[in-house]
Scaffold this active site. Structure first.
Site, mmCIF file in Angstrom:
data_model
loop_
_atom_site.group_PDB
_atom_site.id
_atom_site.type_symbol
_atom_site.label_atom_id
_atom_site.label_comp_id
_atom_site.label_asym_id
_atom_site.label_seq_id
_atom_site.Cartn_x
_atom_site.Cartn_y
_atom_site.Cartn_z
ATOM 1 N N LYS A 167 0.860 -1.183 0.000
ATOM 2 C CA LYS A 167 0.000 0.000 0.000
ATOM 3 C C LYS A 167 0.898 1.234 0.000
ATOM 4 C CE LYS A 167 0.776 1.511 4.388
ATOM 5 N NZ LYS A 167 1.488 2.787 4.635
ATOM 6 N N ASP B 40 -1.349 -0.722 10.963
ATOM 7 C CA ASP B 40 -1.810 -0.671 9.569
ATOM 8 C C ASP B 40 -2.278 -2.026 9.054
ATOM 9 O OD1 ASP B 40 0.662 -1.862 9.394
ATOM 10 O OD2 ASP B 40 1.399 -0.614 7.751
#
Length: 268
Positions: free
Chosen positions: A8, A132
């Site tokens: 990401k 995350d």
């Protein structure tokens, strides 16, 4: 079973405030990109873990995949597994590769052994591994707040755009990077900026970590500048670094450097 955990990048990253627990509240938009590891597991007589590709430092027991395995096994009757990870996503680069590996493992074990964990149950395991990790449960563009684990869907049309991610093979210590930040709520939210034309992002969409990291490692700032010289509509460091990405409307130009950087040309 073979799966391909993806990386990401952060579209904007604001450090809003210091929390009582020692962490920080942030605002960012997490965007999945097709830079992928390969992860395989099969039932075995003993727990085994091997790797190839990029070398992974540290103790095997500290790997998030192994931690995820033990968390699942503590609540579900799953067998020992033989696990192999081929590492492509650079570590310590702000790309979330370790978190992706662990969460893709959780989702795949859930499906393979028909454990019937719902999204909230998988989210609970994922969140205990890292801030995350939660993002990779849905693995869709999301606006992240609090420590990064509070997520809401965010609509952003990236069709037709290409992304180039460059890892300069520099390690940026995340704790050090946070220590150099003075938390501040921005005048304009990331969500508001991202609703504007992409051509305006260059002057408004900020990653707060860039200032201290660029001061310490000017070669990372040079990468961002090179993206703009080659026609990127937007360029930024991801997370606390050290990976830098550029977004292009059509084809990605050929980028060459004297240094031995790792370059990934891919789509969203």
């Amino acid at each position: 079973m073979i799966i391909f955990p993806n990386a990401k990048v952060n579209f904007g990253l604001n450090i809003i405030s210091k929390r009582a627990d020692g962490f920080h509240n942030i605002q960012s938009v997490f965007v999945p990109v097709k830079v992928e590891d390969a992860l395989e597991f099969i039932p075995a007589n003993a727990l085994q873990f091997s790797t190839s590709g990029l070398p992974i430092p540290g103790n095997t027991n500290d790997n998030l995949i192994i931690k995820a395995y033990h968390l699942i096994k503590s609540n579900y009757n799953i067998p020992f597994l033989k696990i192999h990870l081929h590492k492509v996503i650079p570590m310590g680069a702000g790309l979330g590769g370790g978190s992706a590996d662990a969460v893709f493992f959780i989702k795949s074990v859930n499906n393979y052994f028909e454990l019937k964990m719902n999204a909230d149950e998988m989210l609970q395991i994922a969140s205990s591994l890292g801030s995350d990790c939660a993002f990779f449960i849905t693995n869709k563009i999301s606006f992240a707040t609090e420590k990064g684990e509070n997520l809401e869907p965010f609509t952003l049309d990236l069709s037709g755009y290409k992304i180039c991610v460059i890892h300069p093979k520099i390690h940026v210590n995340t704790a050090w990077a946070y220590s150099k930040i003075k938390p501040l709520t921005p005048n304009k939210s990331i969500k508001e900026i991202l609703k504007q034309p992409i051509e305006t992002w260059k002057n408004e969409l900020i990653n707060d970590f860039e200032k201290p990291v660029f001061e310490k490692h000017p070669e990372i700032q040079n990468l961002k500048n090179e993206f703009y010289k080659h026609g990127a509509l937007y360029a930024s460091m991801s997370g606390s670094g050290s990976a830098v990405f550029g977004i292009f409307k059509n084809e990605i130009p050929t980028l060459t450097f004297q240094q031995n950087f790792t370059i990934f040309n891919c789509s969203f």
